[in-house]
Structure formats: C-alpha cells, structure tokens
Design a protein around this motif. Structure first.
Motif, mmCIF file in Angstrom:
data_model
loop_
_atom_site.group_PDB
_atom_site.id
_atom_site.type_symbol
_atom_site.label_atom_id
_atom_site.label_comp_id
_atom_site.label_asym_id
_atom_site.label_seq_id
_atom_site.Cartn_x
_atom_site.Cartn_y
_atom_site.Cartn_z
ATOM 1 N N ARG A 22 0.838 -1.214 0.000
ATOM 2 C CA ARG A 22 0.000 0.000 0.000
ATOM 3 C C ARG A 22 0.870 1.259 0.000
ATOM 4 N NH1 ARG A 22 -2.563 -2.904 4.069
ATOM 5 N NH2 ARG A 22 -4.426 -3.935 3.294
ATOM 6 N N TRP A 23 1.899 1.254 0.850
ATOM 7 C CA TRP A 23 2.783 2.419 0.954
ATOM 8 C C TRP A 23 3.498 2.660 -0.368
ATOM 9 C CZ3 TRP A 23 7.430 4.603 0.398
ATOM 10 C CH2 TRP A 23 7.704 5.744 1.138
ATOM 11 N N GLY A 41 4.493 9.546 -9.900
ATOM 12 C CA GLY A 41 4.213 9.183 -11.292
ATOM 13 C C GLY A 41 5.019 7.966 -11.704
ATOM 14 N N GLY A 42 5.192 7.037 -10.781
ATOM 15 C CA GLY A 42 6.037 5.867 -11.028
ATOM 16 C C GLY A 42 5.250 4.584 -11.135
ATOM 17 N N ARG A 43 5.984 3.496 -11.087
ATOM 18 C CA ARG A 43 5.390 2.161 -11.144
ATOM 19 C C ARG A 43 6.014 1.305 -10.040
ATOM 20 N NH1 ARG A 43 9.459 2.278 -14.922
ATOM 21 N NH2 ARG A 43 10.726 0.407 -15.053
ATOM 22 N N VAL A 44 5.387 0.145 -9.782
ATOM 23 C CA VAL A 44 5.819 -0.714 -8.689
ATOM 24 C C VAL A 44 6.171 -2.090 -9.224
ATOM 25 C CG1 VAL A 44 5.047 -1.878 -6.576
ATOM 26 C CG2 VAL A 44 4.422 0.518 -6.975
ATOM 27 N N ASP A 45 7.334 -2.587 -8.818
ATOM 28 C CA ASP A 45 7.705 -3.977 -9.050
ATOM 29 C C ASP A 45 7.465 -4.709 -7.736
ATOM 30 O OD1 ASP A 45 8.501 -3.526 -11.657
ATOM 31 O OD2 ASP A 45 10.620 -3.375 -11.175
ATOM 32 N N PRO A 54 -5.314 -1.398 -10.066
ATOM 33 C CA PRO A 54 -4.467 -0.501 -9.266
ATOM 34 C C PRO A 54 -4.317 0.868 -9.925
ATOM 35 C CG PRO A 54 -3.432 -2.644 -9.569
ATOM 36 C CD PRO A 54 -4.622 -2.599 -10.469
ATOM 37 N N VAL A 55 -4.077 1.896 -9.110
ATOM 38 C CA VAL A 55 -3.950 3.262 -9.615
ATOM 39 C C VAL A 55 -2.624 3.502 -10.328
ATOM 40 C CG1 VAL A 55 -5.557 4.239 -7.938
ATOM 41 C CG2 VAL A 55 -3.119 4.105 -7.379
ATOM 42 N N VAL A 56 -1.652 2.618 -10.142
ATOM 43 C CA VAL A 56 -0.376 2.694 -10.850
ATOM 44 C C VAL A 56 -0.076 1.314 -11.431
ATOM 45 C CG1 VAL A 56 0.550 4.528 -9.361
ATOM 46 C CG2 VAL A 56 1.056 2.140 -8.827
#
Length: 145
Positions: free
Chosen positions: A24-25, A34-38, A80-82
């Motif tokens: 979540r964090w 404005g990034g992405r998550v791995d 997801p938002v990103v």
C-alpha cells in the motif's frame, strides 16, 4: 534509472500483513511520483528440509505467483492506480530484492517485529536491504511496532 523511465519502486511481498502495508505504501508513493511498482515474491528451499520436499521448482514458482497475485488483488483491487508488475524470484529473499532494486528509485519492505523491545530491531531481510541496497529503503512497520 534512465531519464526516459518513470520512477520504479520495488516492494517485497510474502503475503504477510506487514508486506501488504508495504505494498500500500509503495503504491501511494508511486502515485505521488508518477512511477510504477515492481512487486517481488522470493522463495528458496530451506537447506535443512530440502531432502523432505518435492523439489519441483515449477510447483513452488506457481504457489509463489498465486500468493503474489492474490495479495496484489486483495490490497489494490483489480485495477491498481499505478502499474504494478509482479515478479517471482527463486533465491534468498534479501538477495533477490537487492538485485531487483538495483537502479530503482526506492525499495520498500515490511517489518514483522515481535513486540515493543524486540520489534525495535529489523528482521533479517529488512536489515540486509537497509544495509546493502543501492537505493533508498523504506521499512514499513506493522501496527503496534
């Protein structure tokens, strides 16, 4: 991180509540940047038990992938938002997170903690990540830590 890529945030997921809070964090931070998550799930055989196990790597990869997919959907919903890119890695979790986080803007890990005094110490994965990552590391503590 190259100039043409959005910031990449790496988060370790093991299905625990602390890793869900870390996810979540990480997603909130990626949204701000404005990034992405791995989202990374890593697993390895425990040496002491490997002779007892069916060591079919495919089976364990499938189980880790199912846990990762379920955790992401449980925490973030189906949209997801990103951008969240799931990755399953076979190997020591800290080592795998450090490898994936090489070149990332940030590495996020949860910390399980074990109460007021012991919880003041980092777990082995978070400890290694904090001390060896080539990027900033955020350790998200659990409730009551």
């Amino acid at each position: 991180m190259s100039g043409d890529e959005s910031p990449r945030i790496v988060v370790g997921i093991d299905g625990s509540e602390p890793s869900k809070r870390a996810l979540r964090w990480a997603v909130r931070q990626a949204e701000l940047l404005g990034g992405r998550v791995d989202a990374v799930a890593a697993w390895e055989y425990q040496d002491a038990y490997v002779w007892l196990l069916d060591t079919s790597r495919v089976r364990y990869d499938d189980e880790a992938n199912a846990m990762l997919t379920k955790t992401i959907e449980e925490v973030l919903g189906s949209e997801p938002v990103v951008e969240v890119r799931p990755q399953v890695r076979h190997g020591d979790p800290a080592t795998m997170l450090l490898e994936v986080a090489d070149g990332a803007a940030l590495l996020v890990v949860g910390n399980r903690g074990h109460g007021a005094f012991v919880g003041a110490f980092l777990g082995s994965v978070s400890f290694r990540c904090v001390h060896h990552a080539n990027c900033p590391v955020v350790v998200v503590h659990g409730r009551g830590d």
